[in-house]
Enzyme design. Structure first.
Site, PDB file in Angstrom:
ATOM      1  N   CYS A 266     -35.463  30.145  30.369  1.00 20.77           N
ATOM      2  CA  CYS A 266     -33.958  29.190  30.216  1.00 20.77           C
ATOM      3  C   CYS A 266     -32.775  29.461  31.194  1.00 20.77           C
ATOM      4  CB  CYS A 266     -33.823  30.616  29.314  1.00 20.77           C
ATOM      5  SG  CYS A 266     -32.586  30.164  27.664  1.00 20.77           S
ATOM      6  N   HIS A 350     -38.911  29.049  25.994  1.00 21.38           N
ATOM      7  CA  HIS A 350     -39.240  30.083  25.852  1.00 21.38           C
ATOM      8  C   HIS A 350     -40.362  30.841  25.852  1.00 21.38           C
ATOM      9  CE1 HIS A 350     -35.330  32.282  26.340  1.00 21.38           C
ATOM     10  NE2 HIS A 350     -34.740  31.835  25.822  1.00 21.38           N
ATOM     11  N   GLU A 352     -43.128  32.586  25.871  1.00 21.19           N
ATOM     12  CA  GLU A 352     -42.695  34.135  25.368  1.00 21.19           C
ATOM     13  C   GLU A 352     -42.459  33.723  23.852  1.00 21.19           C
ATOM     14  OE1 GLU A 352     -38.558  34.618  24.650  1.00 21.19           O
ATOM     15  OE2 GLU A 352     -39.914  33.390  26.223  1.00 21.19           O
TER      16      GLU A 352
END
Length: 383
Positions: A266, A350, A352
């Site tokens: 990001c 993202h 994760e």
């Protein structure tokens, strides 16, 4: 009895509803998120600092608040706008209501809001400055519009200094195995240093799951201090604000390029691009949600991914030997890059999740592979 709540925009638009959370007034950039679940993770993501988040899913608060799904130490949003605050909470992990949580955290919430109209307005006009008001202040809409017009402009704003850790710390907590499966942790683990520009906990859990020793450092830590720790790799985290305003981070990354493997997510992706010689720009209304299609140009595989960004790397960026590896299939935004010679790669989205799909978890495995190879080379040199 709930009191009046108002959302006032810098262009003079005013949307009315009811307030929850604390009473008061707060300014921020108005954005929207299309995730169907995960409002607690959204609230506690530091990347939302100085932003008012509107949820497109109609019912919010139905799973309450728990102690596991936080992505940082506090709520960071300036305000939270929903169509309907659920009167019923149903979750085996629930520890309290969303209303009580926002009151405890000092955050204004608005419900009974025309979120469909608000999102259409942002899509047509772009993300803009706004003010949320709950209680007595909600009645003076002219003053609220003027407050929105004079509030912080996200372009040129360095917000990293407000969200980064004050001191270095070590992270050891793994993820919950019922969500991500069990991971075998090696006895001798490589050390990585993670720059905290507003880092999410689940990023750290993903690295701990894969056997990395993680030391998190403040955003302004000089690259020489990082190299003196002899890390096998460096991670560049997510975070809020305009990447071009975080000039010290760009300088530090330049000092690290070619020294150790680097992985950015990001804001870390945007900063890496700037360090390579690229440019960034503010998007019209950004990407925020858990359903964005990203194509991996190296494999041809399409990943459904979680996003939270209002800036992007410009298509005409000169990455000085770097290459684009991922693009967004909705608008062709650059979503990933790598520089093989300098051992650096990054993604805009993202992997994760939290909230979001797990399609992109392989990126952490790629980072581990690069880190382990570098650690082996370091060991051979020191033998």
């Amino acid at each position: 009895m709930q009191k009046k709540g108002v959302l006032a925009l810098e262009d003079g638009s005013v949307f009315s509803g009811l307030g929850f959370g604390v009473e008061g007034v707060k300014a921020g950039e108005l954005v929207f998120n299309t995730s169907m679940t995960g409002y607690q993770e959204i609230l506690t993501d530091p990347s939302y600092y100085e932003q008012i988040v509107t949820m497109t899913v109609p019912h919010v608060g139905n799973t309450g608040i728990n102690l596991e799904d936080v992505e940082s130490s506090r709520v960071w949003v300036s305000g939270f706008v929903v169509r309907a605050l659920s009167p019923v909470i149903s979750s085996w992990r629930n520890k309290g209501s969303l209303d009580a949580y926002l009151r405890e955290q000092g955050v204004i919430g608005l419900t009974e809001m025309p979120t469909r109209a608000i999102v259409r307005h942002i899509r047509e006009k772009g993300a803009m400055r706004a003010v949320v008001a709950h209680g007595e202040a909600a009645h003076d809409t002219a003053a609220l519009v003027e407050m929105a017009r004079t509030s912080l402009d996200m372009s040129g704003a360095n917000l990293v200094d407000a969200v980064t850790t004050a001191e270095p710390y070590n992270w050891v907590e793994p993820s919950n195995s019922q969500w991500y499966g069990a991971h075998a942790i090696a006895d001798s683990r490589p050390l990585i240093v993670a720059y905290d520009y507003g880092i999410k906990h689940n990023i750290l859990r993903m690295m701990a799951d894969r056997g990395l020793r993680v030391t998190v450092v403040p955003a302004q830590t000089p690259h020489r201090e990082v190299l003196a720790m002899n890390p096998a790799g460096v991670f560049l985290s997510n975070g809020p604000g305009d990447p071009a305003a975080v000039t010290y981070a760009v300088d530090n990354i330049r000092g690290l390029l070619g020294q150790v493997p680097i992985f950015g997510i990001c804001l870390g992706h945007q900063l890496l691009a700037l360090a390579l010689g690229g440019k960034t720009e503010k998007m019209r209304f950004g990407h925020r949600g858990g359903n964005q299609p990203v194509k991996n140009l190296l494999t041809g595989v399409v990943e459904i991914s979680a996003h939270n960004h209002g800036f992007a790397v410009t298509p005409d960026s000169d990455l000085r030997g770097g290459e684009v590896t991922h693009i967004n299939l909705n608008d062709n935004t650059i979503e990933g890059l790598r520089h093989v010679e300098l051992k650096a790669f990054s993604v805009q989205y993202h992997p994760e999740a939290s909230p979001g799909p797990h399609d992109s978890l392989y990126l952490f495995d790629e980072f581990v592979k690069a880190v382990e190879q570098n650690a082996a080379e370091q060991g051979a040199m020191n033998a």
